[in-house]
Design a protein around this motif. Structure first.
Motif, mmCIF file in Angstrom:
data_model
loop_
_atom_site.group_PDB
_atom_site.id
_atom_site.type_symbol
_atom_site.label_atom_id
_atom_site.label_comp_id
_atom_site.label_asym_id
_atom_site.label_seq_id
_atom_site.Cartn_x
_atom_site.Cartn_y
_atom_site.Cartn_z
ATOM 1 N N ALA A 6 -2.007 -2.979 -0.637
ATOM 2 C CA ALA A 6 -2.764 -2.262 0.391
ATOM 3 C C ALA A 6 -2.569 -0.766 0.211
ATOM 4 C CB ALA A 6 -2.281 -2.675 1.785
ATOM 5 N N LEU A 7 -3.604 -0.013 0.592
ATOM 6 C CA LEU A 7 -3.494 1.441 0.670
ATOM 7 C C LEU A 7 -4.211 1.860 1.947
ATOM 8 C CD1 LEU A 7 -2.524 4.112 -0.419
ATOM 9 C CD2 LEU A 7 -4.601 4.255 -1.813
ATOM 10 N N GLU A 8 -3.475 1.766 3.039
ATOM 11 C CA GLU A 8 -4.019 2.129 4.348
ATOM 12 C C GLU A 8 -3.579 3.554 4.664
ATOM 13 O OE1 GLU A 8 -4.432 -1.574 7.066
ATOM 14 O OE2 GLU A 8 -2.539 -1.830 5.970
ATOM 15 N N ALA A 9 -4.184 4.490 3.942
ATOM 16 C CA ALA A 9 -3.857 5.905 4.079
ATOM 17 C C ALA A 9 -5.142 6.711 3.998
ATOM 18 C CB ALA A 9 -2.898 6.332 2.977
ATOM 19 N N GLU A 29 -9.629 3.758 3.146
ATOM 20 C CA GLU A 29 -8.445 2.986 3.533
ATOM 21 C C GLU A 29 -8.731 1.514 3.259
ATOM 22 O OE1 GLU A 29 -6.249 3.922 7.138
ATOM 23 O OE2 GLU A 29 -7.599 5.616 7.444
ATOM 24 N N ARG A 30 -7.792 0.843 2.600
ATOM 25 C CA ARG A 30 -8.027 -0.554 2.223
ATOM 26 C C ARG A 30 -6.834 -1.415 2.632
ATOM 27 N NH1 ARG A 30 -10.919 -0.131 -2.782
ATOM 28 N NH2 ARG A 30 -10.922 -2.384 -3.019
ATOM 29 N N THR A 92 0.657 1.280 0.451
ATOM 30 C CA THR A 92 1.370 1.220 1.728
ATOM 31 C C THR A 92 2.045 -0.141 1.896
ATOM 32 O OG1 THR A 92 -0.724 0.644 2.807
ATOM 33 C CG2 THR A 92 -0.025 2.953 2.916
ATOM 34 N N ALA A 93 1.655 -1.107 1.062
ATOM 35 C CA ALA A 93 2.278 -2.437 1.061
ATOM 36 C C ALA A 93 1.801 -3.184 -0.177
ATOM 37 C CB ALA A 93 1.891 -3.221 2.313
ATOM 38 N N PHE A 94 2.527 -4.243 -0.530
ATOM 39 C CA PHE A 94 2.037 -5.177 -1.538
ATOM 40 C C PHE A 94 2.203 -6.579 -0.974
ATOM 41 C CE2 PHE A 94 6.488 -4.588 -2.625
ATOM 42 C CZ PHE A 94 6.939 -5.845 -3.010
#
Length: 191
Positions: A6-9, A29-30, A92-94
């Motif tokens: 994830a890339l929630e930025a 943001e994904r 932001t997470a995997f």
């Protein structure tokens, strides 16, 4: 293995986190990024670019989304990109799937004190059928740390923020850079 992340930025959060120069491209943001998606990468000189996830080798049935840290200096597919085309993959997470009995539970894993962390990536350029160059990336994985071991035996290489500039330095000795490819000691947040 790292098969989704994830890339929630926001664009401004990435700009601030990586001290980026002028950013022409928008950033979406994904909540979940899949192999073959186009996604932001950080290149030397703190430049943000978008590339597709997964090397496209003729011998492979599907895109090669991960490269093993342990053999990256020897494997012909990954050795040259590691030596000359390293990049940061902001996240932001995997995600990883934990086998619990007969079920597989999807776990979201973040880094406790680093809201946007960098996974070690490598970039490779190919040519399409018309001879036009295009670049794709792969994420480097390593053995799982103590927290991850209960879920999976592999995890992405998560670089310490203070090591990111050295990792991106294409003039650095690849054998010294290789020493950064180890399980993170940061505390993970596992949902």
């Amino acid at each position: 293995m790292c098969g989704r992340y994830a890339l929630e930025a926001t664009k401004s959060e990435l700009w601030e986190r990586y001290l980026l120069g002028e950013m022409k491209e928008d950033v979406e943001e994904r909540a979940e990024i899949f192999p073959t998606n186009y996604t932001p990468l950080i290149m030397p000189g703190n430049e943000l670019v978008h590339h597709k996830w997964g090397f496209v080798e003729p011998f492979a049935k599907r895109p090669l989304i991960n490269a093993r840290a342990e053999t990256i200096l020897e494997k012909p597919t990954f050795s040259q990109p590691f030596r000359t085309a390293r990049c940061l993959v902001p996240a932001t997470a995997f995600f990883e799937w934990e086998k619990v009995g007969d079920e597989k539970l999807k776990r979201k894993i973040a880094v406790a004190d680093i809201p946007i962390f960098s996974m070690a990536g490598i970039l490779k350029t190919y040519q399409d059928e018309n001879g036009n160059p295009f670049s794709v990336f792969s994420i480097i994985t390593t053995a799982a740390n103590d927290q991850m071991r209960a879920i999976h035996d592999r995890m992405p290489v998560i670089l310490e923020p203070e090591d990111e500039a050295f990792y991106l330095d294409q003039k650095a000795d690849p054998k010294l850079v290789w020493k950064l490819l180890k399980p993170t000691e940061q505390r993970l947040l596992i949902e």
